[in-house]
Each structure stands twice: as C-alpha cells, then as structure tokens.
Design an enzyme around this catalytic site. Structure first.
Site, PDB file in Angstrom:
ATOM      1  N   SER B 132      -1.078   6.823  17.433  1.00  0.00           N
ATOM      2  CA  SER B 132      -1.379   8.240  17.701  1.00  0.00           C
ATOM      3  C   SER B 132      -0.634   8.716  18.956  1.00  0.00           C
ATOM      4  CB  SER B 132      -2.888   8.418  17.884  1.00  0.00           C
ATOM      5  OG  SER B 132      -3.547   8.227  16.653  1.00  0.00           O
ATOM      6  N   THR B 158       6.300   2.327   6.099  1.00  0.00           N
ATOM      7  CA  THR B 158       6.189   2.478   4.646  1.00  0.00           C
ATOM      8  C   THR B 158       7.592   2.452   4.041  1.00  0.00           C
ATOM      9  OG1 THR B 158       4.245   3.847   4.972  1.00  0.00           O
ATOM     10  CG2 THR B 158       5.275   3.953   2.809  1.00  0.00           C
ATOM     11  N   GLU B 363       0.386   9.124   9.037  1.00  0.00           N
ATOM     12  CA  GLU B 363       1.004  10.429   9.319  1.00  0.00           C
ATOM     13  C   GLU B 363       0.061  11.344  10.109  1.00  0.00           C
ATOM     14  OE1 GLU B 363       3.623  12.020   6.478  1.00  0.00           O
ATOM     15  OE2 GLU B 363       3.944  10.081   5.517  1.00  0.00           O
ATOM     16  N   THR B 365      -3.822  10.592  12.133  1.00  0.00           N
ATOM     17  CA  THR B 365      -5.205  10.380  11.692  1.00  0.00           C
ATOM     18  C   THR B 365      -5.923  11.729  11.563  1.00  0.00           C
ATOM     19  OG1 THR B 365      -5.953  10.276  13.973  1.00  0.00           O
ATOM     20  CG2 THR B 365      -5.352   8.179  12.950  1.00  0.00           C
TER      21      THR B 365
END
Lengths: 259, 382
Positions: B132, B158, B363, B365
């Site tokens: 974050s 990813t 992407e 929280t």
C-alpha cells in the site's frame, strides 16, 4: 466466387416459449434473438470456401422484421462481406414458399455461384425453404450436408451427407443450393476486429417491390398453436423387487406398449 | 441519461459470454485445482483480439472502448476469475501505460506483440516493503552510460512467470522519494533478471503470481518509459484505469456465484419445496441481485467516464471498492445458499469465494480505495 448465405433469426435456444395472445404466434416479449444455429454452420462454411479460394464474396441474406438486422450484423462480424435485409410489411405473414420466392428473386439479382442455408430453422423446424428455393431457381440441391468441397475451377461442388451407416457423396454442378447439417464445421467466434468492423459494412434494405414481387397471401397459414399437454406424473411401483419387476414389465407391455 | 450498451458493446458481450461458457467454463475447475496457467485459452483470447481490447489497431489491439473491455471482463469472470485478471493485467497494467507514455519505437517493440496476444506483459510495482506504501521503492536503478544497472526484489507480480516483458518500477534517485521513481521495460532473459519463485495462493490459482530478483541487471536507457522520476505518476495513472477492470472482475465473480445460487435455489428442495420458496433464501438472493446491480452500474459508469475523457479516479475507486466488497459478500452468501454442498468443490461457489478475496486486496486494497475516495471528496484537505 460469390456465395450467398440465407439465414433466419430465431429465439435463443434457452427460450421458454409461450403462446401469444390470439393463439397463432408465440409471445415474443423478452426473447433474445440469435442466428439459427444451422445457419451459423452455413455462414462458417461460406467463409471457409472463400478463405480456401483466397478470394470471393460472402453475402448474408435474411427475411425478417427490423430486429433481424442484429442477426445480419452477427454474420458481418463473423466475416461476411455484406448483407441484404428483406424487410417489408408485405412479408409479415410470409410462409416458406413466399420466403423462398423472395430469396430466389434476390439470388437472380446477385447471381452467386453457391447458396448455403441451414438444414432447418430451429424455431418452427419446417425445413422447407432450401428445397422450395432450389425448385423456384431450378438449381440442384443437396440437403443435410456434412462435408463439401468446391472444385478448383469453381464448376462443381462435391457434397456428402450422413446416411444410415455411412456417407452418401454427390457431385453437383454450380450454381447449386446446399443446406448445412451439424458436424459440417465448428462456427468461429466473431473477433473483436470483426465486431468493430461490422458497422462499417453494408446492410442493404430490400422491399418486395424492389424485387418485382407483389403482396401475395401465404399458401400456408397458421390456424392455431397448441401447447403440449402437461406431462403426466410418473408412477412408483411398490412392492418387493420380484413383484415390482413383474408389474413394470406388464405395464410397459400392456399400458405403454413399449416392449 | 442512457444506461444501455451500444449494439457493438452488446455483440462483444455476447461473444465473450459464449466464449467463456463454451471454452473456459469446462476447464476452470481443473485449472484451479492444478494451479495451471491457461495457455491455450489465453492464446485464443489473443486471436479473438481480446488481449489488447482498448489498444488501437495500429499497435496490434482492437480499438474498443473501456465499456467494451469491462463487459468482456465481467463475462470471463463469471466463469473464471483467473482469465479475467490475466487479460486485465495485460491490457490495462501493461499495454495501456506503454500506449500512453511510450515512444513509437517502444510501442512497436513492447506493445504490439502483447496487444496482439502473441506475448504477455506484466506490471511490477509491489515490493516486500512497498505494498500500500507503493512510493517506498527499494529497487534501485543506477545509470551507467546508456544502461541502468538494476538491483532489487519485486513480489506478487501477476503474469510474472508467463510474461515476456515486465514494466518495472524502481528508484533512480532515492533522495527524491516518490519523485525519484522511474519505470523501466525489462525483457525476460536479460542477464541478472530471474524469477526465483511463484506463490501458492488461496484463489485465482490459474493466474501466476511471481517474485522477481534483479542482480546487476543491465537495462538499456531506451527501455525507460517516460522520464526519470515520472514512474510514480505512471503507476498511479495506470492503476486508476486498471482498477475499473478489477471492479469488473469483482462484478463477474459475484454474478457467477449469484447465477449458480439462483439455479440451486430452484432445484434443491427442503421441507418439501424448492429452497427458493423459503423467505430467508429469497432475502439473500434479493440482496445479491441488488448489490451486484449497484456494483455493475458503478463499474460501467467509471468506464463510461474514462471513455468520455472525464476525470474517473474517484469513480474507479468507488467501483473497485464496492465491487470487491460485493464479490466477497455475495460469494459468502452463495455458499450459504448451497449449504454443505457449497462448502465442497461440487458446485463451484467455493472457487468463487476463494477468488473473490483477492479483489479486496490487489491494485489497491479496499482501505486504499477509501483513502482515494476520501481525498477526492475532501479535495486537498486530507
């Protein structure tokens, strides 16, 4: 080679059909409309013939109301080059013969070497247009085709259909009409490019008068649609196995007359 | 106000739905169980023009709008959330920033093959100490002639194992903090770039999540996306856009679980009637249907704003936050509707439940989305 594909827009296969008010047509409210699946085989085959020959034109034709444009646009998205929409109030009650005559008139104008149809539309399952169309045109016709190949010089088509225990293989001189059976091919998904390009392709509106046709009453008119009677409930045969089996065999033989 | 899809968007939706039902649904359970990347179906998505949907044709994409991308992602996620994220990451986290910030030479080389779906790209921002707190980048790139020498560790990438190229964020000037962050395009096979491991995950198991290690990895200066120090801006702009895709993934997961619950409520009987006739089941289904519709509309609205060239950062965060929370709640209730069977693998809602969790995390929280929304609401005061 120019190929014409005649398609019909039908309710989606998952539709729960209800009879409409008046009892002569189905209730079309809330129905999702699709290109009849057998017609998709015909579209796919037409595209494959064109791709194999490396040139040609595939024209999709549909007789139907305004909403039938969506079906034609799906054909354009799959790769058809242009489309013709036979849309006229005169055709609202068109039976298969009227449809065949309208298609024949378009075919006389367009002069394709090959006409492809689905073996039947999955809504009324009549399966008459292909035969009537070839009769009106005076062209040879091969129905329920599983395999086809147009020869190199585009003069003949070899077509095969499934018969009991094997394939029956024909040679037909072109121009000819062929109807597609399941198994002929696996229709492609339209690509994004195809979908995006479809709106740039022509859908020509054609009325009966454009084809020199007048309004004619249908030879075949629907008198009534009747819903199937509700299925009777099943019957559970009670008792020990030996007695129950005897009763089952008796019921199958004497009541159901199944054995 | 128009709330209907265009003919074209509907056709894209239909195509994506048919593809997902016929080609993805039959393999989704096996892919999840075996934690296997779906090479075959991803290749076919590429052939259909789905891997670079919003990229112009000139650069190998399909030139579709953001709304089209969103409706397609929803359809994929209704059957398999992994396919949805593989596509979203390639299109929105990799292709889009190269389109926006790249030179023509970079677009030709790095964008076109991935927009065509011939190759796959990935986006590498997260580090062990920068989740974050994304500006806290420890990966360093030191200029050496016409190269940068890259050192550091990246995690949770990813598509990381499968990608041919990674968009990597790093520090070129630590003293400048977030204004020292730079974006580099690093090819697989570059000496010093390795993928030491991939994660074993709760959900989205068909999508690979990799760790990257850079050890004196020499990256040509020509591979720098944008200017030195522009990286954090690129990352934020990119994430704002791709969040709409993750919102769509959440909507799709929720919808898939909801549709399976409705079918089950019709067929499963308890106390002599289908359970759908019991009010407590009806209550859950009504809540599911309503929140899904809310999430769907927020998501489509964010995409429509983007298409209209209007600010969409707040709308994207709202959509992502609400859709992720909806996905989690709906999949939880979907298991409840299915009872004991829902807890097994037989009815698939268990997979949807596991897949839903990540949408609240990656992407940005849900907490970060609320932070973004609050900042937008309060202006510069927060």
């Amino acid at each position: 080679m120019k190929i014409l594909v005649a398609i019909k827009q039908v309710p989606d296969t998952a539709t729960q059909v209800k009879i409409g008010a008046g009892g002569k047509a189905i209730d079309t409210a809330g129905i999702t409309w699709i290109v009849s699946p057998y017609d998709e085989f015909a579209v796919e085959e037409a595209l494959r013939v064109k791709e194999k020959r490396g040139q040609g034109e595939v024209v999709a034709v549909c007789l139907g109301p305004d909403r039938a444009k969506e079906a034609l646009r799906s054909c354009l998205a799959m790769g058809c080059d242009r489309a013709i929409h036979l849309n006229d109030p005169a055709w609202t009650a068109a039976d298969t013969l009227t449809t065949a005559r309208a298609l024949a008139a378009v075919i006389k104008q367009e002069q394709p070497q090959l006409v492809l149809c689905g073996r039947q539309a999955i809504d009324d399952d009549m399966g008459a247009v292909t035969a009537q169309l070839s009769e009106v045109l005076g062209w040879p016709c091969a129905a329920w085709i599983m395999e086809e190949s147009v020869d190199a010089d585009g003069k003949n088509v070899r077509a095969a259909r499934q018969v009991e225990g094997g394939l029956e293989v024909f040679d037909l001189p072109l121009p000819a009409v062929i109807s597609a059976q399941k198994g002929l091919n696996e229709p492609r998904y339209p690509t994004l490019k195809g979908i995006m390009g479809a709106k740039k392709k022509e859908i020509k509106d054609v009325k009966a008068s454009d084809l020199g046709l007048g309004a004619e009453p249908p030879q075949l008119s629907v008198v009534a649609l009747e819903a199937l009677p509700p299925r009777p409930p099943g019957r559970v045969i009670q008792g020990d196995v030996a007695t129950a089996v005897k009763e089952l065999v008796r019921a199958l033989r004497e009541e159901a007359k199944a054995i | 106000m128009r709330l209907t899809l265009t003919d074209e968007q509907q056709m894209i939706q239909t195509m994506a739905r048919e593809f997902a039902e016929s080609e993805i649904k039959p393999v989704a359970e096996e892919l999840d169980r075996e934690e296997r990347f779906p090479h075959e179906t991803v290749k076919r998505l590429g052939e259909l023009g789905m891997m670079g949907m919003t990229i112009p044709e000139r650069w190998g994409g399909s030139g579709a709008d953001a709304v089209s991308l969103i409706v397609a992602i929803i359809e994929l996620a209704k059957q398999c959330a992994s396919h949805a994220v593989i596509l979203t990451v390639n299109n929105s986290l990799y292709c889009e920033p190269i389109l926006t910030f790249g030179t023509d030479a970079q677009r030709e080389r790095f964008l076109t093959p991935c927009a065509r779906g011939e190759k796959i790209g990935c986006f590498s921002l997260t580090e062990p100490q920068a989740g974050s707190d994304a500006a806290n980048q420890q990966t360093m790139a030191v200029r050496d002639g016409d190269h940068y020498v890259l050192n550091g560790r990246k995690i949770f990438v990813t598509n990381g194992r499968e990608a041919s190229t990674a968009l990597v964020f790093c520090q070129t000037d630590r003293a400048k903090g977030r204004n020292g962050v730079t974006a580099l395009l690093v090819d697989k096979g570059t000496p010093g770039f390795s993928v030491p491991r991939t994660e074993e995950k709760l959900g989205i198991r068909a999508s690979d999540t990799a760790e990257f290690l850079f050890e004196d990895c020499r990256v040509p200066v020509a591979n720098r996306l944008g200017e030195e120090g522009q990286g954090f801006k690129i990352a934020l702009a990119t994430l704002a856009s791709s969040r709409i895709g993750i919102a769509a993934q959440g909507v799709g997961i929720a919808t898939g679980a909801y549709e399976r619950s409705v079918a089950y409520a019709r067929e499963r009987k308890a106390f002599g009637v289908p359970i759908g006739q019991h009010q407590m089941i009806q209550w859950m289904l009504a809540d599911m249907a309503t929140t899904i519709e809310g999430a769907r509309l927020l998501t489509l609205r964010a995409a429509a704003l983007k298409d209209a060239g209007q600010p969409y950062v707040k709308a994207a965060s709202m959509a992502k936050y609400f859709a992720a929370e909806t996905a989690m709640k709906v999949t939880t209730d979907a298991i409840q509707v299915h009872g004991g069977y829902g807890y097994t693998r037989e009815y698939q809602v268990e997979r949807f439940f596991r897949d839903a969790k990540i949408t609240q995390i990656y992407e940005g929280t849900s907490q970060i989305q609320k932070l973004v929304i609050a900042r937008e609401v309060l202006g510069g005061d927060a």
